[in-house]
Design a protein around this motif. Structure first.
Motif, short mmCIF file in Angstrom:
data_model
loop_
_atom_site.label_atom_id
_atom_site.label_comp_id
_atom_site.label_asym_id
_atom_site.label_seq_id
_atom_site.Cartn_x
_atom_site.Cartn_y
_atom_site.Cartn_z
N GLN A 28 0.82 -1.20 0.00
CA GLN A 28 0.00 0.00 0.00
C GLN A 28 0.86 1.26 0.00
O GLN A 28 0.55 2.24 -0.68
CB GLN A 28 -0.92 0.01 1.22
N LEU A 32 0.90 4.33 -2.84
CA LEU A 32 0.82 5.75 -2.49
C LEU A 32 2.01 6.51 -3.07
O LEU A 32 1.87 7.63 -3.57
CB LEU A 32 0.78 5.93 -0.97
N LEU A 33 3.19 5.91 -2.98
CA LEU A 33 4.38 6.53 -3.54
C LEU A 33 4.23 6.71 -5.04
O LEU A 33 4.59 7.76 -5.58
CB LEU A 33 5.60 5.65 -3.25
N GLU A 35 1.41 7.01 -6.73
CA GLU A 35 0.35 7.97 -7.03
C GLU A 35 0.70 9.40 -6.64
O GLU A 35 0.40 10.35 -7.38
CB GLU A 35 -0.94 7.56 -6.31
N GLU A 36 1.35 9.57 -5.50
CA GLU A 36 1.55 10.91 -4.95
C GLU A 36 3.02 11.33 -4.87
O GLU A 36 3.31 12.48 -4.49
CB GLU A 36 0.94 10.99 -3.55
N SER A 39 5.85 12.59 -1.18
CA SER A 39 4.98 13.21 -0.17
C SER A 39 3.86 12.27 0.27
O SER A 39 3.27 12.47 1.34
CB SER A 39 4.38 14.51 -0.71
N GLY A 40 3.55 11.28 -0.54
CA GLY A 40 2.50 10.34 -0.18
C GLY A 40 2.94 9.26 0.78
O GLY A 40 2.11 8.53 1.34
N LEU A 41 4.24 9.17 0.98
CA LEU A 41 4.76 8.10 1.82
C LEU A 41 4.88 8.58 3.26
O LEU A 41 5.94 8.99 3.73
CB LEU A 41 6.13 7.63 1.29
N THR A 42 3.77 8.53 3.98
CA THR A 42 3.74 8.85 5.40
C THR A 42 2.98 7.75 6.13
O THR A 42 2.11 7.09 5.55
CB THR A 42 3.05 10.19 5.69
N LYS A 45 -0.85 8.48 6.11
CA LYS A 45 -1.56 8.22 4.86
C LYS A 45 -1.68 6.73 4.59
O LYS A 45 -2.72 6.26 4.10
CB LYS A 45 -0.86 8.93 3.71
N THR A 49 -5.37 4.69 4.29
CA THR A 49 -5.81 3.88 3.14
C THR A 49 -6.08 2.43 3.53
O THR A 49 -6.82 1.74 2.84
CB THR A 49 -4.76 3.90 2.01
N GLY A 109 8.89 8.84 -7.60
CA GLY A 109 9.08 8.73 -6.16
C GLY A 109 10.11 7.68 -5.79
O GLY A 109 10.84 7.83 -4.80
#
Length: 226
Positions: A28, A32-33, A35-36, A39-42, A45, A49, A109
């Motif tokens: 997952q 996210l990495l 898609e975003e 910055s999505g890798l937190t 987040k 999801t 990313g």
């Protein structure tokens, strides 16, 4: 009296969530990495999801840095390693590094992650094992192969990061930089002026500069090893 009929949906009717595990979390996080970007890798987040709390993730990964390392390794599963043949060690070496480059190109990313994170997992070990085997097939000493591995991987990761950075949001900055170099005052910057065409030369469609860099690094290692 309100006689409106309402349909009550039991929570039991919801699709069952996939049980939480390190594998599920890493997959997952990778999505996210992709898609975003970075910055999505937190942790927050990823947890959202997965419909859970961030604290639940820490049962499977120590922190964001460790999760990032596993995510990078997950991405490296796509690297293609040619069938090994000691007589073709250089072709094998370059083919594997180019495949690694393409994996980093595919998801910006991942390129940034590769530059800032040490991968953890079987795929990163398999890549290093393969590259070391090809370098060893050249006859170079173990120290030269080990240190050379670092140089070659750094060349790939740094060039890939530069590539995806320009492609993503830095085209204007690159154009301004190029214009500044091309218009540099010949009396003040004579070497920049005399090399201005070469500074931006190289056919990007066939990886000309990238391959040149790998060849220079490899030949330098082989020469130093003599």
């Amino acid at each position: 009296m309100n006689t409106t009929h309402r349909t009550i949906v039991s929570r039991r009717a919801r699709p069952a969530k996939e049980p939480l595990s390190q594998e599920v979390i890493v997959k997952q996080a990778f999505l996210l990495l992709r898609e975003e970007g970075i910055s999505g890798l937190t942790m927050r987040k990823v947890a959202k999801t997965l419909d859970t709390g961030a604290s639940s993730l820490y049962v499977y990964v120590k922190d964001l840095q460790e999760l990032s390392s596993y995510v990078l390794d997950y991405a490296l599963a796509s690297v293609k390693l040619p069938d090994s043949d000691s007589e073709e060690w250089k072709n094998n070496l370059f083919a594997a590094l180019i495949s690694y480059q393409q994996v980093l190109y595919k998801d910006p990313g991942v390129a940034e992650l590769a530059l800032t994170t040490m991968p953890l997992g079987p795929h990163s070990l398999a890549l290093s094992e393969y590259l070391l085997k090809q370098l060893a097939a050249s006859g170079m000493q173990a120290a030269s192969a080990a240190w050379g591995l670092d140089l070659l991987l750094m060349h790939v990761t740094s060039s890939a990061f530069e590539h995806v950075s320009w492609a993503k949001n830095e085209k204007r900055s690159f154009t301004l930089m190029k214009e500044a170099y091309l218009s540099a005052d010949a009396s003040q910057f004579p070497f920049i002026h005399s090399h201005k065409n070469e500074l931006f030369s190289g056919d990007a469609s066939n990886n000309e500069r990238f391959l040149w860099g790998m060849e220079v690094i490899l030949q330098g290692i082989l020469k130093q090893d003599q």
